[in-house]
Design a protein around this motif. Structure first.
Motif, PDB file in Angstrom:
ATOM      1  N   VAL A  24      25.678   0.593 -10.300  1.00  0.00           N
ATOM      2  CA  VAL A  24      25.609   0.607 -11.761  1.00  0.00           C
ATOM      3  C   VAL A  24      24.902  -0.638 -12.251  1.00  0.00           C
ATOM      4  N   ARG A  25      24.274  -0.528 -13.413  1.00  0.00           N
ATOM      5  CA  ARG A  25      23.588  -1.668 -14.018  1.00  0.00           C
ATOM      6  C   ARG A  25      24.547  -2.447 -14.906  1.00  0.00           C
ATOM      7  N   ASP A  26      24.543  -3.750 -14.754  1.00  0.00           N
ATOM      8  CA  ASP A  26      25.317  -4.653 -15.585  1.00  0.00           C
ATOM      9  C   ASP A  26      24.318  -5.614 -16.224  1.00  0.00           C
ATOM     10  N   GLY A  27      23.742  -5.163 -17.361  1.00  0.00           N
ATOM     11  CA  GLY A  27      22.642  -5.915 -17.934  1.00  0.00           C
ATOM     12  C   GLY A  27      21.407  -5.721 -17.074  1.00  0.00           C
TER      13      GLY A  27
END
Length: 327
Positions: A24-27
């Motif tokens: 998943v992308r976190d920023g």
């Protein structure tokens, strides 16, 4: 039996170290999220199992791996003796799935036509399809809306049709994901009674995920609690209550109003209603029994009626999560 034929004698569901991670992308950064973590469970034919946990605990991800929609990151899984991803088409003949928020019916067609299409997909002979449809229509009381397009059905009618569609081919395993979400009390009761009768008649294995604890209490004899992807509890409902120290409640209706029944040995007075005509006392089943508490009550007052309330399961699950976090 050839290696590709499903087993009819082993467990319906068997997992070992089943794990699924996502990126998943976190920023601007990416991180790994573990949705299901080292899940090892066995569910035998004919069991009714509640699979419960908070939102994001990994329940839907597990179902998708059990049915071949998602590939596990590691570990193994067999459903009805088949490998879900490799044997997904053949597994579809053994499993029925109902997602409370999604439909397998054709929106613009009458319910009857959806059933006929599904029967053709499952290659059901005409006489088998007619007999099974008739049975489901009768037991789910669907005759009045068979000719109505799905889009015009009430939510309760549509959920009855969805469950009938999932059971049309008489699967060995039925997986229900939030089947009673949004239903009124009467519709929930109708579905619960049907599922109990279906299991009794056909020996169908049930795996249920739900936030409605009434579903679990009335339909399941075993519960799996998952917390952040990991199995936190596997056992029966009374055992879950004992694990978390949850109390049972004795509710007594008295012949005449009475002051609060305090100082009952090993019990705790919770509240009173109608000037003391109805009173509730909590007790720990590991320390005493309902019979002892009731006997102590009857020594002080005349009792007209009584019931025993089991621990609230939502509270039990919260306690279990808190225990896991502190452990």
């Amino acid at each position: 039996m050839s290696p590709t034929e499903p087993s009819t004698s082993g467990p319906i569901i068997e997992t070992a170290g089943l794990t699924r991670t996502f990126t998943v992308r976190d920023g601007v950064r990416r991180r790994r999220l573990t949705a299901v973590d080292d899940l090892t469970v066995t569910i035998e034919a004919g069991e009714a199992v509640g699979y419960i946990g908070a939102n994001g605990a990994g329940k839907s991800t597990t179902i998708k791996m059990l049915t071949g929609i998602l590939v596990p990151t590691r570990g193994t899984v067999t459903t009805c003796g088949l490998r879900p991803v490799r044997d997904r088409r053949r597994l579809a003949r053994q499993v029925g799935v109902v997602f409370g928020q999604r439909s397998q019916l054709w929106w613009d067609l009458p319910v009857r036509e959806s059933f006929r299409i599904l029967a053709a997909i499952h290659d059901l002979p005409g006489d088998v399809e007619r007999a099974r449809t008739g049975e489901l229509v009768d037991r789910l009381e669907m005759a009045e809306f068979l000719a109505i397009p799905v889009r015009q059905l009430s939510l309760g009618q549509r959920m009855r049709a969805e469950i009938a569609a999932a059971l049309l081919h008489a699967p060995r395993l039925i997986i229900l994901d939030e089947p009673t979400i949004g239903l009124d009390v009467l519709s929930k009761q109708r579905l619960r009674e049907f599922l109990v009768a279906e299991r009794a008649t056909h020996g169908t294995t049930l795996l249920l995920t739900t936030h409605d604890m009434g579903d679990v209490e009335r339909l399941c004899d075993r519960v799996l609690v998952v917390d952040r992807g990991r199995l936190a509890y596997d056992g029966d409902l009374p055992g879950l209550g004992r694990t978390t120290g949850a109390e049972r409640v004795l509710v007594v209706d008295l012949v005449a109003p009475s002051p609060d029944l305090t100082a009952i040995p090993a019990a705790r007075h919770l509240d009173s209603e109608a000037h003391g005509l109805r009173q509730r006392l909590a007790f720990d089943p590991d320390l005493t029994t309902a019979a002892k508490v009731f006997a102590a009550v009857t020594e002080r007052v005349d009792v007209r009626d009584f019931t025993i309330a089991e621990p609230d399961i939502e509270d039990v699950v919260r306690r279990l999560y808190a225990r896991q976090a502190s452990g």
